[in-house]
Each structure stands twice: as structure tokens, then as C-alpha cells.
Write an enzyme that holds these catalytic residues in place. Structure first.
Site, PDB file in Angstrom:
ATOM      1  N   HIS A  65      50.343  31.069  40.176  1.00 28.72           N
ATOM      2  CA  HIS A  65      51.115  32.216  39.673  1.00 28.72           C
ATOM      3  C   HIS A  65      52.513  31.745  39.369  1.00 28.72           C
ATOM      4  O   HIS A  65      53.157  31.137  40.209  1.00 28.72           O
ATOM      5  CB  HIS A  65      51.096  33.345  40.696  1.00 28.72           C
ATOM      6  CG  HIS A  65      49.725  33.889  40.869  1.00 28.72           C
ATOM      7  ND1 HIS A  65      48.887  33.491  41.870  1.00 28.72           N
ATOM      8  CD2 HIS A  65      49.014  34.744  40.087  1.00 28.72           C
ATOM      9  CE1 HIS A  65      47.715  34.101  41.720  1.00 28.72           C
ATOM     10  NE2 HIS A  65      47.757  34.853  40.650  1.00 28.72           N
ATOM     11  N   HIS A  88      49.387  34.635  35.574  1.00 31.37           N
ATOM     12  CA  HIS A  88      48.259  34.158  36.389  1.00 31.37           C
ATOM     13  C   HIS A  88      47.598  33.076  35.565  1.00 31.37           C
ATOM     14  O   HIS A  88      47.367  33.288  34.376  1.00 31.37           O
ATOM     15  CB  HIS A  88      47.194  35.224  36.608  1.00 31.37           C
ATOM     16  CG  HIS A  88      47.669  36.520  37.171  1.00 31.37           C
ATOM     17  ND1 HIS A  88      47.337  36.940  38.427  1.00 31.37           N
ATOM     18  CD2 HIS A  88      48.424  37.495  36.639  1.00 31.37           C
ATOM     19  CE1 HIS A  88      47.861  38.138  38.638  1.00 31.37           C
ATOM     20  NE2 HIS A  88      48.527  38.496  37.566  1.00 31.37           N
ATOM     21  N   GLN A 103      39.722  28.137  43.630  1.00 31.30           N
ATOM     22  CA  GLN A 103      40.181  27.937  42.256  1.00 31.30           C
ATOM     23  C   GLN A 103      41.425  27.069  42.246  1.00 31.30           C
ATOM     24  O   GLN A 103      42.136  26.996  43.239  1.00 31.30           O
ATOM     25  CB  GLN A 103      40.584  29.289  41.652  1.00 31.30           C
ATOM     26  CG  GLN A 103      39.432  30.158  41.258  1.00 31.30           C
ATOM     27  CD  GLN A 103      39.937  31.434  40.616  1.00 31.30           C
ATOM     28  OE1 GLN A 103      40.789  32.114  41.168  1.00 31.30           O
ATOM     29  NE2 GLN A 103      39.423  31.746  39.452  1.00 31.30           N
ATOM     30  N   LYS A 114      46.221  38.322  27.398  1.00 34.74           N
ATOM     31  CA  LYS A 114      45.710  37.106  28.041  1.00 34.74           C
ATOM     32  C   LYS A 114      45.085  36.153  27.027  1.00 34.74           C
ATOM     33  O   LYS A 114      44.750  36.558  25.907  1.00 34.74           O
ATOM     34  CB  LYS A 114      44.689  37.462  29.116  1.00 34.74           C
ATOM     35  CG  LYS A 114      43.489  38.209  28.560  1.00 34.74           C
ATOM     36  CD  LYS A 114      42.409  38.385  29.602  1.00 34.74           C
ATOM     37  CE  LYS A 114      41.217  39.103  29.019  1.00 34.74           C
ATOM     38  NZ  LYS A 114      40.050  39.096  29.847  1.00 34.74           N
ATOM     39  N   CYS A 157      46.673  36.366  44.128  1.00 35.89           N
ATOM     40  CA  CYS A 157      47.922  36.920  43.583  1.00 35.89           C
ATOM     41  C   CYS A 157      48.756  37.713  44.599  1.00 35.89           C
ATOM     42  O   CYS A 157      49.933  37.404  44.785  1.00 35.89           O
ATOM     43  CB  CYS A 157      47.671  37.757  42.342  1.00 35.89           C
ATOM     44  SG  CYS A 157      46.049  37.624  41.636  1.00 35.89           S
ATOM     45  N   ASP A 181      44.221  27.852  41.318  1.00 35.66           N
ATOM     46  CA  ASP A 181      44.913  29.074  40.971  1.00 35.66           C
ATOM     47  C   ASP A 181      46.418  28.869  41.023  1.00 35.66           C
ATOM     48  O   ASP A 181      46.908  28.126  41.862  1.00 35.66           O
ATOM     49  CB  ASP A 181      44.504  30.128  42.019  1.00 35.66           C
ATOM     50  CG  ASP A 181      44.754  31.531  41.543  1.00 35.66           C
ATOM     51  OD1 ASP A 181      45.084  31.704  40.361  1.00 35.66           O
ATOM     52  OD2 ASP A 181      44.620  32.451  42.375  1.00 35.66           O
ATOM     53  N   ARG A 216      34.177  36.944  47.176  1.00 33.32           N
ATOM     54  CA  ARG A 216      33.920  38.173  46.430  1.00 33.32           C
ATOM     55  C   ARG A 216      32.500  38.627  46.724  1.00 33.32           C
ATOM     56  O   ARG A 216      31.577  37.819  46.710  1.00 33.32           O
ATOM     57  CB  ARG A 216      34.096  37.947  44.920  1.00 33.32           C
ATOM     58  CG  ARG A 216      35.549  37.699  44.578  1.00 33.32           C
ATOM     59  CD  ARG A 216      35.807  37.584  43.108  1.00 33.32           C
ATOM     60  NE  ARG A 216      37.173  37.093  42.904  1.00 33.32           N
ATOM     61  CZ  ARG A 216      37.654  36.633  41.759  1.00 33.32           C
ATOM     62  NH1 ARG A 216      36.874  36.608  40.688  1.00 33.32           N
ATOM     63  NH2 ARG A 216      38.889  36.211  41.660  1.00 33.32           N
TER      64      ARG A 216
HETATM   65 ZN   LIG Z   1      46.231  35.993  39.971  1.00 34.61          ZN
END
Ligand SMILES: [Zn+2]
Ligand SMILES: [Zn+2]
Length: 633
Positions: free
Chosen positions: A381, A507, A377, A461, A330, A379, A359
Site C-alpha cells: 500500500h 493498493h 501476496q 484500477k 489494507c 501486497d 478468505r
Molecule cells: Zn489493499
């Protein structure tokens, strides 16, 4: 007469002094028989609890999450009672319910192995047949200290509970410190099994006393236990760590804990998943970016990760300051957004990123492909105006359905988490976002539940529980509305009014971590992947050496058409070659001998044992290509 309000709004009149059980019995005998505990005015209570007058009442049966928790927690007490009867020196510490089943920890218990289980289970069965009724009593701190003076563990726990909130449960000869509630009698724990013994530490702290932990599962009926044990057996057979090794999909090495090595065959699947997402990104208006791995701590200070998430990050010294490997994409996407000026006409901007993330998970919790330190991911945004939230969520839900339902034939359920007590932003904004999420769920006909107050502090979410072939739920996809990060990074756009506004960021990840999803797919298909994902799609089996050349050239022709074909020219019998291909779950096996060489037609054998003779080569190729392109499962 006190009035009891039920969850459906109905009102029940009960005599003064009536218990929760009395009221539930008035609703129905069957419900009472199935109930394990109740909730009165938001507080979980035992069935013999005396109602305080007018109140709200809810019954919990084993079918509810709360009911299971009470049932399994009570089963942990049952286990402790049996252990104490058999090993009077043992000191039970804690015994919580788990997601499925329960455990209990014991100090001063000799090492227990599965060989001891039958003896303990027999004692548990005895206590069940005694049908003991747990009796709750509220006691003072002083009394509690006297009662548990023999156990330093309980004394430590007593010190942490405020006076006036201590309670004990007496079940037969046994008294235990507990806040409850408990099932009405030991007799309803009809089916149970101990599953595992291990060592643990008091307070999960390796510097403190070592304890013995015994795990178990229990159910109101034997057939439920049998179904669970069958599922467990099936899940063990399908364990992705085992299948991943067997099929050469991925490996691990102690020199990079929690970081999967995806092997050539696994990488084929990985890349097919990437290709699926990339082709959808083009259709659905996403823009893919490639971003750095290492960032100056200044980025994390601005995003708030340095303050709230640092312990999960790998930090390293670079350029006389601290940098970190990125745990999330992000913040770096905020920098991309701010690289140019935006007008409301440019929005929504959908940035997608497959970059690696790191992580710092504790070594002890790392497990296969599901708990890792390194992963990627799908991922994304989405930077949008508040008015665009609804239509963007709508489009995402369509994407989620396309991936899970249309492509993988999984079913899923959604959980909508709403404004928590501590939140950022304005209530009107939250209400609008929650409504947009809920409207989109309804519009898409997606089954959902509401987790009131469980949203992140920065926005509401939706999480998705995806069910695999065994009916196991995996939380994979997530969609989050965020008002905070765009504010921290001053991500603005010029509105129709000519003024600057802060955008909203959504997200979202659909398959989530590729590594985890590869593990889920491996278990779901038991290594028998659909044709489009199969590392080898067609194997050509030469009947003997003199047909190797023909098999090789046919494999080359198929590969040129886009099929992953391999010739097996090993010095093995044709029977052995078929067995190997079947063990590998290769979708199509083609036996190449004189007949096939002469006729140019194929004998096609599927991994499920179907045989089709005299299939023209080009027809076979076009059929397989169609199957691959349609990504049919
Ligand atoms: Zn994010
Ligand atoms: Zn208890």
C-alpha cells in the site's frame, strides 16, 4: 435515407426498412459473412433486425468477445435441439456461453456420459447441415405461459421477466424462450465438440432439482477447434496439481481444505520469489512490515469489511467479542500509517507485507493452488498525495514490466477500469486519477484497453492479464487507486500549506498470490524451472560406490558456493541415475568416475541432453553462480 453511424465515425446511408445485415453487407461482403450479430444504439440484436432509422451500428464477428458469446450461446441452443430430438422427455433449462465454450442444463434427462457424445454430436451435425434460421418473436406473458406449460422451469423464468420483454426463438421445430441474439443460421456452427457431462442443480441450489449438464466448445472453423483441443490436451499435461505431486512441490489434506502445504522443494521456489521481491523492494524504496493475523471486528467495522465482506471472513470468538483472520492487509496498514504523524515530505510511504491471508471461499469452488482459502501476496500500500499518483503508477508499471517481461519473459496486457455509476469522491478527483493511470500506461508503452465504468466504487484500477507459454491469460497483477479507505481511517498528512490533507492509497500486488503464482509457474515451465528456481540445480552422479565420497565432497563444495547441489549415491546404474535426474528436470548432471576424480575436470550434461567434457570445477561453479544470480529464464 436513414443514416447509420459506424464505430469509426463513418456514415452509411441505407434504404428505409434495411436490416442490420443489409447495412453490414454494404460495408463489406466478407464482414457480413463473418458477422454473427450486431449492436444497434447499444442494444445487441440479430442480423435480420430492422434498423430503426438513424442509428449507431456495430457488427460482431466471432473474433470479438460479444461475438463469441453469441456464437457459444447459439451452440448451447444447438445442443438442446439435438438432445430434445434424441430424448423427447428432456426439459432444457438454461444454456449460457462460458469463457470458452458453453453448456446446457437439462431436467428429466437420463444420466449422460461421454459415451453418449458421438450420438448427440451426430444429431448436432445434422441440424447444422439443415442450416436452420432462428426466427425471433416477441410474445406476451400469457402466450409464453401457454407455450411453455410443460416446463415448470421455463414457467419460473417467465414469472421473473417483466411483461413486454419476453421473446422466443423458433429454430426449425424447436421454440425456446430467449432474449437473444442468435447467430443467423445453424449452418455457421461448423466445428464443435462436447467435452464434459456432469450433474448440476436448478438455480445452482442443492436443495432444488438435480439436473444434467453437458459442456461443449464450438468454432466457425475446424482448425480453430483443433487448436483448442490441442491446447486443452497440453494444459492437462501441465496441470499444476499433477505436476506439483509428481515433483514434490506441494500437497493438500482434507483436514485443511483450500490450504496448500508447500513442501520442501516448493518452498525453495517460494523463497526464491520472496528473495526476488525483497531485493527489488530495497532498490525501489518499499518498507516491509510484519502484521498480526487476528483482528478485533472493530477494525473491520471501520474499514467497511464487516458490512460488505463478512461472509468471506473466518470469524472467531476471542476476548468476549468477535475477531477475524485477516482477508486483506489494507486496514492493518492504515493503523501503521496512523502510528506516527506525517508531513508531505515523508510521502510517498510504501508499505509492503507478505503476511498470510485467509478468505472463506466455498468448499465447492476450491481448486489446486488457484482457488484457495489461505495464501500470501506480494501486497503493498502506497500512501501518497494526489499529485504523486502519476509518478507512483509509473514506477509500479516499471516494476510490473521488470517482473513479467524481464524476469519471466511473459507478455501482458492491461485493462484500465474507470469510474462506475456508483462512486465515492469527486468527479474532478476521478478524472485526474484516471488520466494519471492512462498517461503512465502510455508512457510505459503498455498495450491496454479501457473498461468504462468497471472501476471499484472507491477508485479506478488497472488489472493485468499475463500470458503464459501456452498463451493462456492469468489475471495476476493489479493496481488500484483508493480515496475511500484513507478517509475512513483518517490517514492524513500535513501539506506544504500547513493544513491537514487526506492521503490517497494505492493498493498493488505484482505477482499476486504466491500460491497461485507457484501454480502458474509450474504449468508454464511444465516443472522444468529455470536454474535460479530449480529446487535442485546440480546433481552429482557417482558411477559406482567407490566414487560416492568424491561426489559427496564436490556437492558440499558447491553448496558452500551457493549452488543447490545433491549427490546421488544410490545403488543404481548410472543410466538409471541420469533418467531420474531427467524426470526431475535437474538442470545439470555431473557424472563422477575415475577420470573426473583424477583430473578434477567435469563431464557436464544438461537436462536438454547437451554434453560438455573436461570443464574445470571452478569454471563450472562460477558459470552456474552467474546463471543463478542473473535469474535468467
Ligand atoms: Zn489493499
Ligand atoms: Zn438464446
Amino acid at each position: 435515407m436513414p443514416k447509420v453511424t459506424l464505430p469509426d465515425g463513418k456514415i452509411l446511408e441505407v434504404p428505409p426498412g434495411a436490416t442490420a445485415a443489409d447495412a453490414i453487407g454494404k460495408i463489406g461482403k466478407k464482414l457480413l459473412a463473418a458477422s454473427v450479430a450486431a449492436e444497434v444504439d447499444g442494444r445487441k440484436v440479430d442480423l435480420p433486425y430492422v434498423l430503426p432509422g438513424d442509428c449507431k451500428l456495430k457488427a460482431f464477428t466471432f473474433d470479438s468477445k460479444e461475438g463469441k458469446e453469441v456464437f457459444w450461446h447459439s451452440s448451447a441452443h444447438l445442443l438442446a435441439q439435438a438432445v430434445q430430438r434424441l430424448y423427447p422427455e428432456a426439459k432444457p433449462t438454461i444454456g449460457p456461453a462460458l469463457e470458452e465454450g458453453f453448456y446446457h442444463d437439462f431436467a428429466d434427462l437420463p444420466p449422460i456420459s461421454s459415451a453418449d457424445f458421438p450420438k448427440i454430436e451426430a444429431e448436432m451435425a445434422k441440424i447444422v447441415s439443415e442450416n436452420l434460421v432462428p426466427v425471433r418473436r416477441e410474445i406476451s406473458k400469457d402466450e409464453a405461459r401457454k407455450l411453455f406449460s410443460h416446463s415448470k422451469y421455463k414457467l419460473e423464468m417467465i414469472d421473473e421477466i417483466p411483461d413486454g420483454e419476453l421473446s422466443v426463438y423458433q429454430t426449425g421445430e424447436r421454440v425456446d424462450l430467449c432474449s437473444g441474439p442468435h447467430v443467423p443460421s445453424t449452418g455457421i456452427i461448423k466445428a464443435f465438440k462436447l467435452t464434459k457431462a456432469s450433474s448440476s442443480y436448478w438455480r445452482a441450489d442443492s436443495t432444488k432439482d438435480s439436473l444434467q449438464r453437458i459442456y461443449g466448445v464450438s468454432y466457425p472453423e475446424k482448425k480453430q477447434l483443433d487448436a483448442y483441443l490441442t491446447l486443452l490436451e497440453e494444459a492437462e499435461k501441465r496441470d499444476h496439481r499433477k505436476l506439483g505431486t509428481q515433483h514434490g512441490l506441494f500437497m493438500f489434506h482434507e483436514w485443511s481444505p483450500g490450504s496448500p502445504f508447500v513442501l520442501p522443494k516448493g518452498t525453495i521456489i517460494y523463497n526464491e520469489l520472496l528473495a526476488l521481491l525483497r531485493s527489488e523492494y530495497i532498490k525501489r524504496g518499499y518498507r516491509e512490515v510484519v502484521t498480526p493475523q487476528l483482528f478485533n471486528k472493530a477494525l473491520w467495522e471501520q474499514s467497511g469489511h464487516w458490512e460488505y465482506y463478512k461472509e468471506n471472513m473466518f470469524v472467531l470468538p476471542v476476548d468476549d467479542t468477535e475477531f477475524s483472520l485477516k482477508p486483506m492487509n489494507c486496514p492493518s496498514h492504515m493503523l501503521i500509517y496512523n502510528n506516527s504523524a506525517h508531513s508531505y515530505r515523508d510521502l510517498p510511504l510504501r508499505i509492503a507485507d507478505f503476511c498470510m491471508l485467509h478468505r472463506n471461499e466455498l468448499k465447492g469452488v476450491l481448486s489446486g493452488m488457484t482457488r484457495v482459502r489461505k495464501f500470501s501476496q506480494d501486497d503493498s500500500h502506497i500512501f501518497c498525495t494526489p499529485e504523486q499518483i502519476g509518478s507512483e503508477i509509473d514506477a509500479m508499471l516499471d516494476f510490473v514490466k521488470f517482473i513479467y517481461v524481464d524476469t519471466f519473459k511473459f507478455s501482458f496486457k492491461a485493462k484500465l477500469s474507470t469510474r462506475p455509476e456508483k462512486y465515492m469522491g469527486e468527479i474532478a478527483q476521478w478524472d485526474a486519477a484516471e488520466k494519471a493511470l492512462e498517461d503512465a500506461l502510455k508512457k510505459n508503452g503498455i498495450e491496454y484497453t479501457i473498461n468504462a465504468g468497471d472501476g471499484a466504487f472507491y477508485g479506478p484500477k488497472i488489472d493485468f492479464d499475463v500470458k503464459d507459454a501456452l498463451g493462456r491469460a492469468w489475471q495476476l497483477a493489479t493496481i488500484q487507486v483508493d480515496y475511500q479507505m484513507p478517509q475512513r481511517f483518517k490517514c492524513e498528512y500535513e501539506g506544504a500549506d500547513g493544513a491537514k490533507h487526506t492521503c490517497v492509497v494505492l493498493h498493488r500486488a505484482i505477482i499476486g498470490s504466491f500460491e497461485r503464482f507457484l501454480g502458474v509457474l509450474t504449468e508454464n515451465y511444465t516443472g522444468k524451472f529455470p536454474v535460479w528456481l530449480s529446487p535442485v540445480q546440480v546433481t552429482l552422479l557417482a558411477v559406482s560406490d567407490q566414487y560416492n565420497q568424491a561426489a559427496e565432497s564436490l556437492a558440499t563444495k558447491m553448496r558452500a558456493s551457493g549452488i543447490r547441489a545433491e549427490a546421488n549415491c544410490k545403488q543404481e546404474t548410472i543410466g538409471a541415475k541420469i533418467r531420474d535426474a531427467q524426470l526431475e528436470h535437474i538442470p545439470y548432471m555431473l557424472v563422477i568416475g575415475q577420470k573426473e576424480k583424477d583430473s578434477g575436470k567435469l563431464a557436464v550434461r544438461t537436462r536438454d541432453g547437451k554434453v560438455e567434457n573436461e570443464v574445470p570445477i571452478n569454471l563450472f561453479i562460477s558459470r552456474v553462480i552467474d546463471e543463478i544470480k542473473s535469474r535468467s529464464s
